[in-house]
Design a protein around this motif. Structure first.
Motif, PDB file in Angstrom:
ATOM      1  N   CYS A 100     -13.815  28.707 -76.406  1.00  0.00           N
ATOM      2  CA  CYS A 100     -13.247  27.516 -76.554  1.00  0.00           C
ATOM      3  C   CYS A 100     -12.408  27.130 -77.915  1.00  0.00           C
ATOM      4  O   CYS A 100     -11.909  27.257 -78.375  1.00  0.00           O
ATOM      5  CB  CYS A 100     -13.661  26.215 -76.830  1.00  0.00           C
ATOM      6  SG  CYS A 100     -14.218  24.641 -77.572  1.00  0.00           S
ATOM      7  N   HIS A 102     -11.601  24.469 -79.648  1.00  0.00           N
ATOM      8  CA  HIS A 102     -11.893  23.790 -80.808  1.00  0.00           C
ATOM      9  C   HIS A 102     -12.269  24.651 -81.796  1.00  0.00           C
ATOM     10  O   HIS A 102     -12.039  24.922 -82.696  1.00  0.00           O
ATOM     11  CB  HIS A 102     -13.549  23.181 -80.486  1.00  0.00           C
ATOM     12  CG  HIS A 102     -13.954  22.524 -81.705  1.00  0.00           C
ATOM     13  ND1 HIS A 102     -15.477  22.181 -81.948  1.00  0.00           N
ATOM     14  CD2 HIS A 102     -12.652  22.230 -82.312  1.00  0.00           C
ATOM     15  CE1 HIS A 102     -15.178  21.636 -82.944  1.00  0.00           C
ATOM     16  NE2 HIS A 102     -14.098  20.961 -83.626  1.00  0.00           N
ATOM     17  N   ARG A 103     -13.360  26.075 -82.163  1.00  0.00           N
ATOM     18  CA  ARG A 103     -13.837  26.145 -83.000  1.00  0.00           C
ATOM     19  C   ARG A 103     -14.677  28.235 -82.087  1.00  0.00           C
ATOM     20  O   ARG A 103     -14.700  28.895 -83.054  1.00  0.00           O
ATOM     21  CB  ARG A 103     -14.948  26.012 -83.523  1.00  0.00           C
ATOM     22  CG  ARG A 103     -14.563  25.098 -84.541  1.00  0.00           C
ATOM     23  CD  ARG A 103     -14.757  25.604 -86.125  1.00  0.00           C
ATOM     24  NE  ARG A 103     -16.098  24.761 -86.387  1.00  0.00           N
ATOM     25  CZ  ARG A 103     -16.471  23.734 -86.433  1.00  0.00           C
ATOM     26  NH1 ARG A 103     -16.089  22.699 -86.365  1.00  0.00           N
ATOM     27  NH2 ARG A 103     -18.230  23.040 -86.178  1.00  0.00           N
ATOM     28  N   GLY A 104     -14.435  28.061 -80.665  1.00  0.00           N
ATOM     29  CA  GLY A 104     -14.425  29.418 -80.079  1.00  0.00           C
ATOM     30  C   GLY A 104     -15.938  29.940 -79.890  1.00  0.00           C
ATOM     31  O   GLY A 104     -15.948  31.120 -79.116  1.00  0.00           O
ATOM     32  N   ARG A 105     -16.598  29.050 -79.397  1.00  0.00           N
ATOM     33  CA  ARG A 105     -17.746  29.322 -78.117  1.00  0.00           C
ATOM     34  C   ARG A 105     -17.183  29.615 -77.169  1.00  0.00           C
ATOM     35  O   ARG A 105     -16.681  29.366 -76.465  1.00  0.00           O
ATOM     36  CB  ARG A 105     -18.915  28.334 -79.172  1.00  0.00           C
ATOM     37  CG  ARG A 105     -20.085  28.497 -78.036  1.00  0.00           C
ATOM     38  CD  ARG A 105     -20.865  27.601 -77.271  1.00  0.00           C
ATOM     39  NE  ARG A 105     -21.938  27.898 -76.980  1.00  0.00           N
ATOM     40  CZ  ARG A 105     -22.273  28.690 -76.430  1.00  0.00           C
ATOM     41  NH1 ARG A 105     -21.673  29.244 -75.229  1.00  0.00           N
ATOM     42  NH2 ARG A 105     -23.342  28.686 -76.272  1.00  0.00           N
ATOM     43  N   CYS A 122     -17.524  23.201 -73.346  1.00  0.00           N
ATOM     44  CA  CYS A 122     -18.192  23.556 -74.468  1.00  0.00           C
ATOM     45  C   CYS A 122     -19.799  23.565 -74.398  1.00  0.00           C
ATOM     46  O   CYS A 122     -19.747  22.581 -74.641  1.00  0.00           O
ATOM     47  CB  CYS A 122     -17.382  23.784 -75.250  1.00  0.00           C
ATOM     48  SG  CYS A 122     -17.881  24.748 -76.939  1.00  0.00           S
ATOM     49  N   TYR A 124     -21.169  23.432 -77.616  1.00  0.00           N
ATOM     50  CA  TYR A 124     -20.976  22.978 -78.708  1.00  0.00           C
ATOM     51  C   TYR A 124     -20.778  22.354 -78.884  1.00  0.00           C
ATOM     52  O   TYR A 124     -21.784  21.783 -79.232  1.00  0.00           O
ATOM     53  CB  TYR A 124     -20.177  24.395 -79.564  1.00  0.00           C
ATOM     54  CG  TYR A 124     -20.968  24.271 -80.778  1.00  0.00           C
ATOM     55  CD1 TYR A 124     -21.481  24.204 -81.868  1.00  0.00           C
ATOM     56  CD2 TYR A 124     -19.271  25.511 -81.633  1.00  0.00           C
ATOM     57  CE1 TYR A 124     -22.136  23.717 -82.781  1.00  0.00           C
ATOM     58  CE2 TYR A 124     -19.762  25.292 -83.464  1.00  0.00           C
ATOM     59  CZ  TYR A 124     -20.816  24.598 -82.978  1.00  0.00           C
ATOM     60  OH  TYR A 124     -21.425  24.827 -84.986  1.00  0.00           O
ATOM     61  N   HIS A 125     -19.868  21.413 -78.529  1.00  0.00           N
ATOM     62  CA  HIS A 125     -19.284  18.940 -79.083  1.00  0.00           C
ATOM     63  C   HIS A 125     -19.171  19.167 -78.055  1.00  0.00           C
ATOM     64  O   HIS A 125     -17.746  18.294 -77.487  1.00  0.00           O
ATOM     65  CB  HIS A 125     -17.689  19.999 -80.145  1.00  0.00           C
ATOM     66  CG  HIS A 125     -18.602  20.858 -81.375  1.00  0.00           C
ATOM     67  ND1 HIS A 125     -18.548  22.201 -81.716  1.00  0.00           N
ATOM     68  CD2 HIS A 125     -19.362  20.027 -82.191  1.00  0.00           C
ATOM     69  CE1 HIS A 125     -18.484  22.300 -82.439  1.00  0.00           C
ATOM     70  NE2 HIS A 125     -19.456  20.932 -83.456  1.00  0.00           N
ATOM     71  N   ALA A 126     -18.712  19.576 -76.617  1.00  0.00           N
ATOM     72  CA  ALA A 126     -19.091  19.269 -75.247  1.00  0.00           C
ATOM     73  C   ALA A 126     -17.433  18.795 -74.905  1.00  0.00           C
ATOM     74  O   ALA A 126     -16.844  17.837 -74.480  1.00  0.00           O
ATOM     75  CB  ALA A 126     -19.510  18.406 -74.976  1.00  0.00           C
ATOM     76  N   TRP A 127     -16.172  19.966 -75.487  1.00  0.00           N
ATOM     77  CA  TRP A 127     -14.959  19.881 -75.099  1.00  0.00           C
ATOM     78  C   TRP A 127     -14.903  20.301 -73.412  1.00  0.00           C
ATOM     79  O   TRP A 127     -15.448  21.232 -72.933  1.00  0.00           O
ATOM     80  CB  TRP A 127     -13.774  21.078 -75.921  1.00  0.00           C
ATOM     81  CG  TRP A 127     -14.087  20.316 -77.457  1.00  0.00           C
ATOM     82  CD1 TRP A 127     -14.318  19.424 -77.684  1.00  0.00           C
ATOM     83  CD2 TRP A 127     -12.542  20.394 -77.737  1.00  0.00           C
ATOM     84  NE1 TRP A 127     -13.924  18.696 -78.966  1.00  0.00           N
ATOM     85  CE2 TRP A 127     -12.530  19.163 -78.865  1.00  0.00           C
ATOM     86  CE3 TRP A 127     -11.683  21.178 -77.349  1.00  0.00           C
ATOM     87  CZ2 TRP A 127     -11.771  19.500 -80.359  1.00  0.00           C
ATOM     88  CZ3 TRP A 127     -10.260  21.298 -78.911  1.00  0.00           C
ATOM     89  CH2 TRP A 127     -10.640  20.771 -80.150  1.00  0.00           C
TER      90      TRP A 127
HETATM   91  S1  FES Z   1     -16.459  25.288 -79.673  1.00  0.00           S
HETATM   92 FE1  FES Z   1     -16.514  24.383 -77.919  1.00  0.00          FE
HETATM   93  S2  FES Z   1     -16.387  22.430 -77.992  1.00  0.00           S
HETATM   94 FE2  FES Z   1     -16.682  22.582 -80.168  1.00  0.00          FE
END
Ligand code: FES
Length: 409
Positions: A100, A102-105, A122, A124-127
């Motif tokens: 992702c 955002h932060r790579g998940r 995603c 983690y934070h639903a992007w």
């Molecule tokens: S790591 Fe994917 S939305 Fe935050």
């Protein structure tokens, strides 16, 4: 030349060559025995091979039949790279680094799954990302802050689909010409009609170093010995391993892609005599069998009626994972219970034979190499496929060293 004409010409040539060898008691043969230093299986060589080959060349990571419809995806890890392959609404296959922006998940739940989605959210934070990689939404964007979403799509990897197979380079920014890389192997693959296949099941097997693993797919010299109670028994009535034909395809003098063929009329001299009465125009794919390898990590033991596609993935200097894919043109959803049961048995049988015989031997060879008993490995004149494979490895390693020395990598 039309595809059917190409296939028929190849079949005629293969059978004629095999017949000539069988009559003379010979087989395809290289000029000399090939010697490979034991150091080429060391951890240092493995690191260099991963950089020179697996991170730079197109890898056949999926079969088209695994991703038949828009939204179908496959998440996997290749070395340390999380890869996501997905078919878009436009039916085009794309590959991304599964991280992702955002932060790579990973935008899938795991690094090893398949499925079908309209978009990736995603965990983690639903992007949310579209199947073509675009960033669609940022959760709670008003609170998060302003960002240009057009710059934050999933990071794309070069991906190409041809004749039922999918190639990806796992290094971002490296592009490839798949038609040039495959050369006439593409005609060979087209003859398999893999775009009509279905995937019936897979097995996952562990073995030793990737080159030791691959060596076993590149010669039939070992079949009557290592597999004497299994494959040799099954095939002996219909095929012989006494004749092996080696052909290579692609941009190098040694391939790097190969076809290993053998006669398919049995060891029985009476059958061979009968075979001599068959006019070449009537030769079919029932009269020879062929195993094709796609450099650096694929073995295809199949024809247009299906078979086995093995993908070998190195994970450490002394470990490799093989995914065995069982394919054929029958739709498993409409098969009879008897056919489903037969396929289950076939999947279990091939996993057992390859693990118990080939891969147990691979671990033993690994130990033998470590023992210091030998300074080199020997590949005989009758093991031309393995020789071409090692020459191809040497070619790409040297090209990498040259590029490094010239500051190109
Ligand atoms: S790591 Fe994917 S939305 Fe935050």
């Amino acid at each position: 030349m039309a595809q059917t004409e190409y296939v028929q010409t190849q079949i005629q040539q293969m059978v004629q060559r095999a017949l000539a060898h069988a009559s003379a008691g010979t087989t395809d043969s290289t000029d000399e025995i090939y010697r490979l230093p034991v150091e080429s299986y060391s951890p240092k060589s493995w690191e260099e091979e991963m950089n020179a080959i697996f991170r730079r060349l197109p890898l056949m990571l999926a079969l088209s039949c695994e991703l038949p419809e828009p939204g179908c995806y496959k998440a996997m890890k290749v070395l340390d790279v999380p890869v996501l392959i997905v078919r878009g609404e436009d039916m085009r296959l794309r590959a991304f680094i599964n991280a992702c922006t955002h932060r790579g998940r990973a935008v899938t739940q795991t690094h090893d799954e398949k499925g079908k989605l309209k978009a990736f959210s995603c965990p983690y934070h639903a992007w949310r990302f579209a199947t073509d990689g675009r960033l669609l939404t940022i959760a709670d964007q008003r609170k998060f802050g302003e960002l240009d979403k057009s710059l934050l799509g999933l990071r794309e990897l070069h991906c190409e689909e041809r004749v039922g197979f999918v190639w990806v380079c796992i290094t971002r920014g490296i592009r490839f010409d798949i038609d040039d890389y495959l050369g006439d192997m593409q005609k060979e693959l087209a003859g398999l009609e893999a775009d009509k296949w279905f995937l019936h099941g897979t097995s996952r097997l562990e073995s030793a170093n990737w080159k030791i693993t691959h060596d076993g797919y590149l010669e039939s010299y070992h079949i009557p010995f290592l597999h004497r109670n299994t494959l040799y028994e099954f095939w002996n009535r219909e095929s012989s391993t006494s004749v092996s034909l080696y052909d290579h395809f692609g941009p190098l003098p040694c391939g790097p892609h190969q076809r290993m063929g053998g006669n398919a009329w049995g060891n029985d001299p009476a059958l061979m005599l009968k075979m001599k009465d068959v006019p070449p125009s009537e030769y079919t794919d029932k009269h020879f069998h062929a195993v094709r390898t796609l450099f650096p990590h694929i073995s295809i033991s199949a024809d247009k009626h299906g078979g086995l596609v093995s993908q070998m993935f190195p994970v450490a200097p002394d470990r490799c994972i093989t995914i065995q894919n069982h394919v054929n043109p029958r739709n498993p959803a409409t098969e009879s219970p008897e056919d489903t049961e037969a396929m289950k048995k076939r999947i279990a049988l091939y996993a057992k034979i390859v693990y118990d015989e080939d891969y147990v031997s691979s671990f033993s060879i690994q130990e033998g190499l470590k023992s210091g008993a030998n300074t080199e490995l020997l590949f005989g004149r009758n093991e031309g496929g393995a020789i071409n494979f090692h020459k191809s490895v040497a070619h790409y390693v040297q090209a990498y060293r040259d590029d490094k020395a010239a500051g190109r990598v």
